[in-house]
Write a protein that holds these residues in place. Structure first.
Motif, PDB file in Angstrom:
ATOM      1  N   GLU A  14       2.700   5.679  -3.378  1.00  0.00           N
ATOM      2  CA  GLU A  14       3.756   6.500  -3.974  1.00  0.00           C
ATOM      3  C   GLU A  14       3.606   6.539  -5.498  1.00  0.00           C
ATOM      4  OE1 GLU A  14       8.571   6.304  -4.329  1.00  0.00           O
ATOM      5  OE2 GLU A  14       7.699   5.724  -2.410  1.00  0.00           O
ATOM      6  N   LEU A  15       3.310   5.391  -6.109  1.00  0.00           N
ATOM      7  CA  LEU A  15       3.077   5.355  -7.553  1.00  0.00           C
ATOM      8  C   LEU A  15       1.830   6.152  -7.933  1.00  0.00           C
ATOM      9  CD1 LEU A  15       3.901   1.640  -8.459  1.00  0.00           C
ATOM     10  CD2 LEU A  15       5.213   3.682  -9.076  1.00  0.00           C
ATOM     11  N   ALA A  16       0.779   6.040  -7.123  1.00  0.00           N
ATOM     12  CA  ALA A  16      -0.453   6.781  -7.398  1.00  0.00           C
ATOM     13  C   ALA A  16      -0.183   8.283  -7.380  1.00  0.00           C
ATOM     14  CB  ALA A  16      -1.530   6.411  -6.381  1.00  0.00           C
ATOM     15  N   GLN A  17       0.645   8.735  -6.447  1.00  0.00           N
ATOM     16  CA  GLN A  17       1.023  10.148  -6.410  1.00  0.00           C
ATOM     17  C   GLN A  17       1.839  10.513  -7.644  1.00  0.00           C
ATOM     18  OE1 GLN A  17       3.052  10.191  -2.635  1.00  0.00           O
ATOM     19  NE2 GLN A  17       1.188  10.643  -1.483  1.00  0.00           N
ATOM     20  N   MET A  18       2.808   9.670  -7.974  1.00  0.00           N
ATOM     21  CA  MET A  18       3.712   9.930  -9.091  1.00  0.00           C
ATOM     22  C   MET A  18       2.954   9.985 -10.423  1.00  0.00           C
ATOM     23  SD  MET A  18       7.068   7.697 -10.145  1.00  0.00           S
ATOM     24  CE  MET A  18       7.556   7.659  -8.439  1.00  0.00           C
ATOM     25  N   TYR A  19       1.976   9.087 -10.608  1.00  0.00           N
ATOM     26  CA  TYR A  19       1.230   9.021 -11.855  1.00  0.00           C
ATOM     27  C   TYR A  19      -0.093   9.784 -11.794  1.00  0.00           C
ATOM     28  CZ  TYR A  19       4.695   5.836 -13.668  1.00  0.00           C
ATOM     29  OH  TYR A  19       5.886   5.305 -14.117  1.00  0.00           O
ATOM     30  N   GLU A  33      -4.741   6.732  -4.759  1.00  0.00           N
ATOM     31  CA  GLU A  33      -4.012   7.243  -3.598  1.00  0.00           C
ATOM     32  C   GLU A  33      -4.892   7.185  -2.341  1.00  0.00           C
ATOM     33  OE1 GLU A  33      -1.676  11.323  -2.333  1.00  0.00           O
ATOM     34  OE2 GLU A  33      -2.291  11.058  -4.412  1.00  0.00           O
ATOM     35  N   LEU A  34      -6.159   7.549  -2.484  1.00  0.00           N
ATOM     36  CA  LEU A  34      -7.093   7.484  -1.347  1.00  0.00           C
ATOM     37  C   LEU A  34      -7.340   6.048  -0.903  1.00  0.00           C
ATOM     38  CD1 LEU A  34      -9.694  10.205  -2.376  1.00  0.00           C
ATOM     39  CD2 LEU A  34      -8.047  10.325  -0.501  1.00  0.00           C
ATOM     40  N   LEU A  35      -7.483   5.134  -1.859  1.00  0.00           N
ATOM     41  CA  LEU A  35      -7.676   3.722  -1.515  1.00  0.00           C
ATOM     42  C   LEU A  35      -6.469   3.173  -0.753  1.00  0.00           C
ATOM     43  CD1 LEU A  35      -9.298   2.440  -4.829  1.00  0.00           C
ATOM     44  CD2 LEU A  35     -10.410   2.615  -2.590  1.00  0.00           C
ATOM     45  N   CYS A  36      -5.283   3.574  -1.165  1.00  0.00           N
ATOM     46  CA  CYS A  36      -4.065   3.142  -0.467  1.00  0.00           C
ATOM     47  C   CYS A  36      -4.014   3.716   0.945  1.00  0.00           C
ATOM     48  CB  CYS A  36      -2.824   3.554  -1.249  1.00  0.00           C
ATOM     49  SG  CYS A  36      -2.591   2.644  -2.788  1.00  0.00           S
ATOM     50  N   ALA A  37      -4.366   4.988   1.085  1.00  0.00           N
ATOM     51  CA  ALA A  37      -4.371   5.618   2.407  1.00  0.00           C
ATOM     52  C   ALA A  37      -5.346   4.903   3.337  1.00  0.00           C
ATOM     53  CB  ALA A  37      -4.726   7.098   2.287  1.00  0.00           C
ATOM     54  N   ALA A  50       0.831  -1.203   0.000  1.00  0.00           N
ATOM     55  CA  ALA A  50       0.000   0.000   0.000  1.00  0.00           C
ATOM     56  C   ALA A  50       0.869   1.257   0.000  1.00  0.00           C
ATOM     57  CB  ALA A  50      -0.955  -0.008   1.188  1.00  0.00           C
ATOM     58  N   LEU A  51       1.960   1.241   0.752  1.00  0.00           N
ATOM     59  CA  LEU A  51       2.882   2.387   0.758  1.00  0.00           C
ATOM     60  C   LEU A  51       3.493   2.592  -0.625  1.00  0.00           C
ATOM     61  CD1 LEU A  51       4.777   1.867   4.137  1.00  0.00           C
ATOM     62  CD2 LEU A  51       3.375   3.850   3.521  1.00  0.00           C
ATOM     63  N   ASP A  52       3.978   1.499  -1.218  1.00  0.00           N
ATOM     64  CA  ASP A  52       4.609   1.589  -2.542  1.00  0.00           C
ATOM     65  C   ASP A  52       3.605   2.014  -3.610  1.00  0.00           C
ATOM     66  OD1 ASP A  52       6.924   0.710  -1.307  1.00  0.00           O
ATOM     67  OD2 ASP A  52       6.726  -1.357  -2.005  1.00  0.00           O
ATOM     68  N   LEU A  53       2.406   1.459  -3.540  1.00  0.00           N
ATOM     69  CA  LEU A  53       1.378   1.776  -4.525  1.00  0.00           C
ATOM     70  C   LEU A  53       0.886   3.211  -4.361  1.00  0.00           C
ATOM     71  CD1 LEU A  53      -0.218   0.695  -6.900  1.00  0.00           C
ATOM     72  CD2 LEU A  53      -1.853  -0.297  -5.287  1.00  0.00           C
TER      73      LEU A  53
END
Length: 198
Positions: free
Chosen positions: A97-102, A108-112, A92-95
């Motif tokens: 970061e990718l959601a922010q980057m892309y 990003e909200l789902l990961c949070a 979730a942390l890595d994803l």
């Protein structure tokens, strides 16, 4: 996918991503759908960019599992952190970061949300450090509260031994000292109340 209809500027064809240091492959991904879901891919595969006509694109800043999860989400809208319980928080942390980057805010909200749900004895300290590093105040506060309220479980799980960041260690020590002070004040008020009682 409706955004792909009638837009002549979208790229045609597929791309294969070569991911990570080992250049592991994610093959035959439709460029137009990626562009419809992510402004970064829209720019990457835009007119005048070398990637527009490229059959392969190297992505070196991540691992295969995390980038696959990003691509799967963009293509299918499925949010998947994998099965291994201990690795879900890190994924979730890595994803995120990718959601922010892309620039994929919903992912990003789902990961949070997944990170907040994964706080437990073994994950609280690593998540606390990650929240401190990324500036995620909400997750930081949640992890601090969890550690304060479940100190024995966190310690028994080895969470304290996982602590690497001196700033986080100082913060946790400050929290512990504040709790001790509150307990002493509460005990002093109780004792004063008992002495004053007839």
């Amino acid at each position: 996918v409706g955004k792909t209809w009638g837009d002549a500027t979208l790229p045609q064809g597929m791309v294969t991503f070569l991911v990570g240091d080992d250049e592991e492959r994610i093959e035959y991904v439709t460029k137009a759908v990626l562009c419809a879901r992510s402004p970064v891919f829209r720019t990457m595969f835009g007119i005048g960019m070398k990637e527009r006509d490229a059959a392969e694109v190297t992505v070196s800043h991540t691992d295969l599992a995390s980038f696959t999860a990003l691509v799967r989400y963009l293509l299918t809208d499925q949010f998947d952190l994998g099965e291994e319980e201990g690795g879900r928080a890190q994924r979730a942390l890595d994803l995120r970061e990718l959601a922010q980057m892309y620039q994929v805010p919903r992912l990003e909200l789902l990961c949070a949300q997944a990170l907040q749900e994964s706080v437990g004895p073994a994950s609280a300290v690593p998540l606390l450090e990650a929240a401190h590093t990324t500036g995620d105040g909400r997750l930081l506060a949640q992890c601090r509260r969890y550690v304060a309220n479940h100190a024995a479980e966190v310690r028994a799980s080895g969470g304290v031994e996982q602590l690497r960041d001196l700033g986080v260690a100082k913060g946790l020590l400050g929290d512990a000292l504040d709790q001790v002070a509150e307990l002493k004040m509460g005990a002093a008020r109780t004792a004063a109340g008992q002495r004053a009682a007839p």
